[in-house]
Every structure is written in C-alpha cells, then in structure tokens.
Design an enzyme around this catalytic site. Structure first.
Site, PDB file in Angstrom:
ATOM      1  NE  ARG A 188      -2.954  -0.118   3.095  1.00  0.00           N
ATOM      2  CZ  ARG A 188      -3.884   0.136   3.968  1.00  0.00           C
ATOM      3  NH1 ARG A 188      -5.114   0.724   3.578  1.00  0.00           N
ATOM      4  NH2 ARG A 188      -3.568   0.330   5.363  1.00  0.00           N
ATOM      5  CG  ASP A 189       3.833   4.449   1.472  1.00  0.00           C
ATOM      6  OD1 ASP A 189       3.567   5.170   0.341  1.00  0.00           O
ATOM      7  OD2 ASP A 189       4.329   4.700   2.402  1.00  0.00           O
TER       8      ASP A 189
END
Length: 325
Positions: A82-83
């Site tokens: 997610r990042d």
C-alpha cells in the site's frame, strides 16, 4: 568526520541536478567511492555514473519486482504493501533492493485478494486511482505503484526523464521497453494492469529480430522467423531442428508481420483455477495458414485434478491424466 561534511555539502548544492541521488550518497558513505567530487564545480561528473549503468538499474528494477512477487504469492500470507515508492526501497552494499516500511501494509488470508478502507494512507503520485479515490486496494494497487511513470511518454519524450548517462544506442530499446511495461502497470482500471508475475515475465523476455534465431540447449528446437508457402507474411515460431518445415508453435498467428523488419519479445499450458482463464495450444487453420483452427489442447481442471485435454470446436476428443478415458 570531514568526509561526512563533504558529502553533506554535495547534498545541499543549489541546483538539483548537481545533488547526488540517495544511492550515490550511500556509496560515498560506505567508501565504495574513494574520491569525492568537488561541490559546485561546473561540469563535475558523478563518479558512480559509470558504475550505475543500465544493467545495474535493470537489476534493481527486477529485484523490486521479485520482492513484490514474494509479498503477493510466495509469502505464507498475502501482503499488500500500500505504500510502494522509491523512498521505501533500500539498497544493500551489493545494490540488492529491499522493500521496507510495512507500517501501512495489509495482510490477506485464505482466498481474500482485495479490501477497502475509509482511511486512505500512502503517497499521492504512487497511489492507484481506485485506492486514492475509493479506498479500494488489491495486488493491482501495488502493481500501479511499481509502474509509476511520467506523462512525458504520451508527449513523445519518454527518455527525457531517464538519466542520460545510461542511455545509448545499445540500451535505448530496453529502456523504452521498461517504460512501456511501467505504463501497462499504471492503467486506470485494475483489471487492465498485469499481475506482478506477468510484469517479471515481460521484463525478462529475450528480444530477437528477423532473421535472428534462438536454439535450445540440446540443439533440438529453434525459435525463428518464417514465412509459410504462398505468402510473404512473417511469423515467429518454434521448429524441430531436423526439419525447418516442421513448425510446432507460432507466436503471432493472428498478427503476422508484413515484412522482415519485425521483432519478437518473449508459453506454458495452464488454467487459473480461480478465474478459469486458460493458455492453450491450437491447430493451424490449414497447412499454409497459421491462424487459429478448430482443434485445441490445454490443461483443464476436472474434479480438482488438472488434465491435458484436446477438443474440436468445443467437443472433447481425448485427454491424459488421472481419471481420463
């Protein structure tokens, strides 16, 4: 101490192009670079540019992809980072990439492959649109982050953001290919983006040009360009080495090349048990036309058991495997 001060001065130079990248700073700190450049010296060349050539960049890209593949497929639990961004990729002393900062990661178990959240976290610019605007995330969200690219490609200037020291006549084609793969990863709709496995396959494919050939290790099979009788269309196929006329597989059956200026970049029989999508072998339409005919063969899962099956216009004609007739 003096060396650290010198490196610090290089990092705070007025013009961004004069500042070293974080990879170069790490090299200077680890003393891989013995002689430091002089800050604000016009025309000063970076001593690591020769070392950080395209092969090294390509190796780092491939290593990041394999790290994502481990998170998505090989780990005991499926992990969506997610990042993913360049700042969350660390390089060791041998320049092997390591994905870091899992504070925003989500773990999936069982058959879960997507999720949603009302609290969107991450870095804008690397976020997939469905996640940034709707909080929906999946493996394809990480693929988007991996392929984050620049709009300059659409303006016909795809190499303008690539460090010019790694661009040459020998590397330009491969660099452009990586950019194209990156653009596939950042398509708006998740279903249009390739999986990370497909990305790695595309990155690793060998490129051949007509009339180049590739021969198997035991010299039994040849990957080559050819033209069937009565046509000048060019196809890419695998033939048995004892007879160049015996073509056993064709890559571009429905998209023949019109001349000999083409190239081919990169088949295994398979069936995705979740989606039902198959990769199959199909017969030629006739002896001189490699277009798809009525017979096909492939892997089909029946009663939970994968079997090799042949069909004619949808009807089964034979099979091999447990439980087959």
């Amino acid at each position: 101490m003096v060396r650290c001060i010198q490196i610090g001065l290089l990092c705070v130079q007025e013009h961004p192009m004069d500042r070293p990248s974080i990879e170069i700073v790490l090299s200077m700190l680890s003393r891989d670079i013995v002689e430091l450049p002089v800050p604000n010296q016009p025309g000063a060349t970076n001593p690591t540019k020769k070392f950080l050539d395209w092969n090294m960049h390509s190796s780092i890209i491939d290593g990041i992809g394999r790290g994502i593949l481990y998170l998505h497929r090989d780990s005991r639990l499926r992990i969506i980072h997610r990042d993913l961004k360049s700042g969350n990729v660390l390089l060791d002393k041998d320049w092997n990439p390591k994905i870091s900062d899992f504070g925003m990661a989500r773990i999936f178990g069982g058959n879960e492959d997507h999720g949603s959240t009302a609290r969107v976290v991450g870095t804008y610019g690397y976020m997939a649109p469905e996640y940034a605007m709707g909080g929906r995330f999946s493996e394809k969200s990480d693929v988007y982050s991996f392929g984050a690219a620049w709009k300059m490609w659409n303006e016909g200037n795809g190499l303008s953001f690539v460090e010019q020291s790694i661009v040459s006549g020998e590397t330009e084609e491969e660099i452009v290919r990586c950019i194209q793969i990156g653009l596939l990863c950042v398509q708006e709709h998740p279903m249009d983006r390739p999986s990370i496995e497909t990305v790695l396959l595309m990155l690793s494919r060998v490129i051949i040009r007509d009339p180049e050939t590739i021969t198997s290790a035991k010299q039994n099979y040849i990957l080559r360009f050819f033209s069937p009788p009565n046509t000048t269309n060019r196809y890419v196929g695998i033939s048995f080495s004892l007879s160049e006329e015996t073509v056993i597989w064709v890559a571009n059956r429905d998209t023949p090349l019109k001349d000999s200026s083409g190239r081919y970049s990169g088949m295994a029989l398979s069936q995705n048990v979740k989606t039902g999508k198959q990769v199959v072998l199909t017969a030629w339409k006739n002896a001189t036309d490699p277009a798809i005919g009525s017979f096909r063969g492939g892997i089909e899962v029946m009663n939970g058991i994968p079997q090799l099956v042949t069909r004619n216009e949808g009807g089964r004609t034979g099979g091999a495997g447990s439980g087959t007739a």
